[in-house]
Design an enzyme around this catalytic site. Structure first.
Site, PDB file in Angstrom:
ATOM      1  N   HIS A   1       0.796  -1.233   0.000  1.00 33.48           N
ATOM      2  CA  HIS A   1       0.000   0.000   0.000  1.00 33.48           C
ATOM      3  C   HIS A   1       0.828   1.284   0.000  1.00 33.48           C
ATOM      4  O   HIS A   1       0.437   2.273  -0.622  1.00 33.48           O
ATOM      5  CB  HIS A   1      -0.913   0.041   1.230  1.00 33.48           C
ATOM      6  CG  HIS A   1      -2.073  -0.911   1.163  1.00 33.48           C
ATOM      7  ND1 HIS A   1      -3.161  -0.691   0.364  1.00 33.48           N
ATOM      8  CD2 HIS A   1      -2.313  -2.092   1.797  1.00 33.48           C
ATOM      9  CE1 HIS A   1      -4.041  -1.682   0.513  1.00 33.48           C
ATOM     10  NE2 HIS A   1      -3.543  -2.556   1.374  1.00 33.48           N
TER      11      HIS A   1
ATOM     12  N   GLU B   1      -6.848  -2.987  -3.558  1.00 30.27           N
ATOM     13  CA  GLU B   1      -6.280  -4.305  -3.271  1.00 30.27           C
ATOM     14  C   GLU B   1      -5.928  -5.110  -4.526  1.00 30.27           C
ATOM     15  O   GLU B   1      -4.905  -5.775  -4.557  1.00 30.27           O
ATOM     16  CB  GLU B   1      -7.244  -5.120  -2.407  1.00 30.27           C
ATOM     17  CG  GLU B   1      -7.447  -4.570  -0.998  1.00 30.27           C
ATOM     18  CD  GLU B   1      -6.216  -4.666  -0.104  1.00 30.27           C
ATOM     19  OE1 GLU B   1      -5.187  -5.236  -0.531  1.00 30.27           O
ATOM     20  OE2 GLU B   1      -6.276  -4.143   1.020  1.00 30.27           O
TER      21      GLU B   1
HETATM   22 FE   LIG Z   1      -4.562  -4.319   2.028  1.00 35.03          FE
END
Ligand SMILES: [Fe+2]
Length: 286
Positions: free
Chosen positions: A139, A180
């Site tokens: 991320h 994601e």
């Molecule tokens: Fe995640």
């Protein structure tokens, strides 16, 4: 995504919620990581960066280079200096899953919750809950990209309305299929930017190279109506043309009428092609 989960392991650093603040933040306690934990990070990092060179979006690669964390589990205090200067984001340590309202509030204020424990040796290839490797490696590089950073803040802001309208499942599918498991093709091939893909050795290759899996051009309402797989590779991926397209998709759309129209209906099964879908052709056309 960090959603409430009562299943917590008592082992090691995993899921220690005692002493957490009201917003579920804890101290990272960087000094508590052992040499074995740092070594595990180094091996995970080396494997994924090798794959990422070929399959990840350039924003991931430039972000990783800037973060300079190949040598061990990063200290968030150090990362926050870089992140703050680049996009105003800050990392906060959390013990694991946190409630949705709290998660959205962090994002809306440009705080990204990162789990403070690392997976066990036996979990190198797969683990159920996100750990620091998934949260950070997957991320944080994207939070250095100004457009994506703005999207993440806007997503946090959208959360409160989705909760109020009982449409959280629909909004969560946006997160799932972009943050994601998102793919992008900015004109030089299919690349991954979603953290679930970028932090997974198997799915980084599968999502970008498999010739059969369904890939559709990004369309926010279609995404909000599509179910997803939580325990295996995705059966469907949505491909962006640019991160501007992602940000515009969230900022320009009025989600209220969309929630009202679709929230009571069952989602479309993942992997099914439907009339009106726009298949991604891209570099798989040949
Ligand atoms: Fe995640």
């Amino acid at each position: 995504m960090k959603t409430p989960n009562s299943a917590k392991s008592a082992s090691g650093l995993r899921g220690t919620y005692e002493g957490a603040a009201a917003d579920y933040t804890v101290a990272q306690a960087w000094e508590r990581y052992t040499p074995e934990m740092h070594d595990r990070w180094r091996r995970l990092y080396a494997r994924q960066t090798e794959l990422a060179k070929r399959h990840a979006a350039p924003q991931i690669l430039s972000g990783l280079a800037a973060l300079d964390c190949a040598d061990g589990i990063p200290d968030f205090a150090r990362t926050n200096v870089l992140l703050g200067a680049a996009t105003g984001w800050q990392l906060v340590a959390v013990p694991g899953f946190i409630p949705d309202d709290c998660f959205f509030d962090h994002l809306a204020n440009r705080r990204f919750p990162v789990t403070n424990w690392i997976r066990e040796e036996r979990e190198l290839d797969y683990l159920v809950e996100p750990d620091i490797f998934h949260d950070f490696f997957g991320h944080v590089p994207m939070l250095l990209d100004p457009t994506f950073a703005s999207f993440m803040q806007a997503y946090g802001g959208a959360g409160r309305r989705a909760i109020a309208m009982d449409a959280l499942d629909m909004l969560a599918r946006i997160y799932w299929y972009t943050v994601e498991f998102g793919l992008i093709d900015e004109g030089f091939g299919l690349k991954a930017y979603g953290a679930g893909i970028v932090s997974s050795a198997g799915e980084l290759v599968f999502s970008t190279e498999d010739a059969q899996v369904l890939r559709l051009e990004f369309e926010p309402v279609r995404v909000m109506r599509t179910a997803y797989n939580i325990d295996r590779f995705q059966s469907c991926y949505f491909v962006l043309e640019s991160f501007d397209e992602l940000l515009k998709g969230l900022v320009d759309l009025d989600f209220g009428p969309i929630y009202e129209r679709w929230r009571e209906t069952e989602p479309l099964p993942a992997g099914e092609f439907h009339d009106g879908d726009r298949p991604y052709r891209g570099n798989l056309q040949a």
